[in-house]
Design a protein around this motif. Sequence first.
Motif, PDB file in Angstrom:
ATOM      1  N   ASN A 116       0.835  -1.194   0.000  1.00  0.00           N
ATOM      2  CA  ASN A 116       0.000   0.000   0.000  1.00  0.00           C
ATOM      3  C   ASN A 116       0.874   1.249   0.000  1.00  0.00           C
ATOM      4  O   ASN A 116       1.807   1.358   0.793  1.00  0.00           O
ATOM      5  CB  ASN A 116      -0.885   0.002   1.248  1.00  0.00           C
ATOM      6  N   ARG A 157       0.704   7.016  -3.232  1.00  0.00           N
ATOM      7  CA  ARG A 157       0.657   7.365  -4.654  1.00  0.00           C
ATOM      8  C   ARG A 157       1.198   6.189  -5.456  1.00  0.00           C
ATOM      9  O   ARG A 157       1.821   5.282  -4.911  1.00  0.00           O
ATOM     10  CB  ARG A 157       1.446   8.641  -4.946  1.00  0.00           C
ATOM     11  N   ASN A 158       0.995   6.232  -6.760  1.00  0.00           N
ATOM     12  CA  ASN A 158       1.480   5.167  -7.635  1.00  0.00           C
ATOM     13  C   ASN A 158       2.969   5.384  -7.899  1.00  0.00           C
ATOM     14  O   ASN A 158       3.339   6.097  -8.819  1.00  0.00           O
ATOM     15  CB  ASN A 158       0.705   5.138  -8.944  1.00  0.00           C
ATOM     16  N   VAL A 161      -1.173  -2.169 -10.616  1.00  0.00           N
ATOM     17  CA  VAL A 161      -1.413  -1.156  -9.596  1.00  0.00           C
ATOM     18  C   VAL A 161      -2.884  -0.797  -9.646  1.00  0.00           C
ATOM     19  O   VAL A 161      -3.432  -0.557 -10.722  1.00  0.00           O
ATOM     20  CB  VAL A 161      -0.558   0.109  -9.832  1.00  0.00           C
ATOM     21  N   HIS A 162      -3.516  -0.770  -8.475  1.00  0.00           N
ATOM     22  CA  HIS A 162      -4.899  -0.299  -8.367  1.00  0.00           C
ATOM     23  C   HIS A 162      -4.883   1.138  -7.875  1.00  0.00           C
ATOM     24  O   HIS A 162      -4.267   1.436  -6.850  1.00  0.00           O
ATOM     25  CB  HIS A 162      -5.693  -1.137  -7.373  1.00  0.00           C
ATOM     26  N   ASP A 163      -5.578   2.008  -8.576  1.00  0.00           N
ATOM     27  CA  ASP A 163      -5.727   3.399  -8.190  1.00  0.00           C
ATOM     28  C   ASP A 163      -7.017   3.519  -7.382  1.00  0.00           C
ATOM     29  O   ASP A 163      -8.085   3.158  -7.874  1.00  0.00           O
ATOM     30  CB  ASP A 163      -5.798   4.269  -9.444  1.00  0.00           C
ATOM     31  N   PRO A 164      -6.979   4.033  -6.152  1.00  0.00           N
ATOM     32  CA  PRO A 164      -8.192   4.089  -5.332  1.00  0.00           C
ATOM     33  C   PRO A 164      -9.273   5.013  -5.883  1.00  0.00           C
ATOM     34  O   PRO A 164     -10.426   4.903  -5.502  1.00  0.00           O
ATOM     35  CB  PRO A 164      -7.688   4.591  -3.976  1.00  0.00           C
ATOM     36  N   ASP A 181     -10.176   4.998  -9.005  1.00  0.00           N
ATOM     37  CA  ASP A 181     -10.769   4.290 -10.130  1.00  0.00           C
ATOM     38  C   ASP A 181     -11.814   3.298  -9.624  1.00  0.00           C
ATOM     39  O   ASP A 181     -11.505   2.385  -8.888  1.00  0.00           O
ATOM     40  CB  ASP A 181      -9.673   3.543 -10.904  1.00  0.00           C
ATOM     41  N   PHE A 219     -11.097  -0.514  -9.860  1.00  0.00           N
ATOM     42  CA  PHE A 219      -9.827  -1.029  -9.375  1.00  0.00           C
ATOM     43  C   PHE A 219      -9.958  -2.334  -8.608  1.00  0.00           C
ATOM     44  O   PHE A 219      -8.990  -2.833  -8.092  1.00  0.00           O
ATOM     45  CB  PHE A 219      -9.086   0.013  -8.538  1.00  0.00           C
ATOM     46  N   HIS A 252      -3.081   3.354  -2.984  1.00  0.00           N
ATOM     47  CA  HIS A 252      -2.707   2.692  -4.224  1.00  0.00           C
ATOM     48  C   HIS A 252      -2.185   1.310  -3.841  1.00  0.00           C
ATOM     49  O   HIS A 252      -1.407   1.180  -2.896  1.00  0.00           O
ATOM     50  CB  HIS A 252      -1.610   3.466  -4.964  1.00  0.00           C
ATOM     51  N   HIS A 253      -2.626   0.294  -4.557  1.00  0.00           N
ATOM     52  CA  HIS A 253      -2.223  -1.081  -4.263  1.00  0.00           C
ATOM     53  C   HIS A 253      -1.238  -1.543  -5.325  1.00  0.00           C
ATOM     54  O   HIS A 253      -1.605  -1.706  -6.482  1.00  0.00           O
ATOM     55  CB  HIS A 253      -3.436  -2.015  -4.265  1.00  0.00           C
TER      56      HIS A 253
END
Length: 172
Positions: free
Chosen positions: A24, A27-28, A102-105, A107, A110, A129-130
């Motif tokens: 976690n 940011r990405n 990567v998951h954007d929170p 989106d 996601f 961001h994951h």
Amino acid sequence: MMRVLTVRQPWAWAIIHGGKDVENRVRNIAGDYRGPVAIHAGLAVFEEEGGGYSEVVRAIESEIQGYRVSDDYLWEVADDLEPEDPRFVYGAILGVVDLVGVHDPRDALFRPTADVDGTCSKWAEHGAHHLLLANPRPLATPIPFKGALGLRTLSADFEAAIREQTEGGSDV
């Protein structure tokens, strides 16, 4: 070229040995990069935060007792282990994982692999961001390394040292 990511303990151990498949971040930090990432255990001493440490303890106990981390038993049993446990190496590269997404929170899409509680993983934090991690490969001997912030390109010397310990020097 391989990247390196500094992660505080016990999270670095959990990524390589405990089934932690998400890192976690606010940011990405990965941008468009996908591929191998060396996991570096930072020098900062662990400070317990919000009970998340208990999940790492469960992963350790599960491994000791011969259970796979994904077993339901992992989430039911925990004994106290101290941050000074010898499995918690500091200031060294512990292994390699593959950064697969990567998951954007922000989106709404996601969560393509969402589980019952609506997150992509039991390790995912809401609103973060994951960085999706897969295929952990521990090093037989951790490699001392000085970390820094962000996802950085690993020098050729360190990459070669890692490759020597993983899969006979083949593609990590």
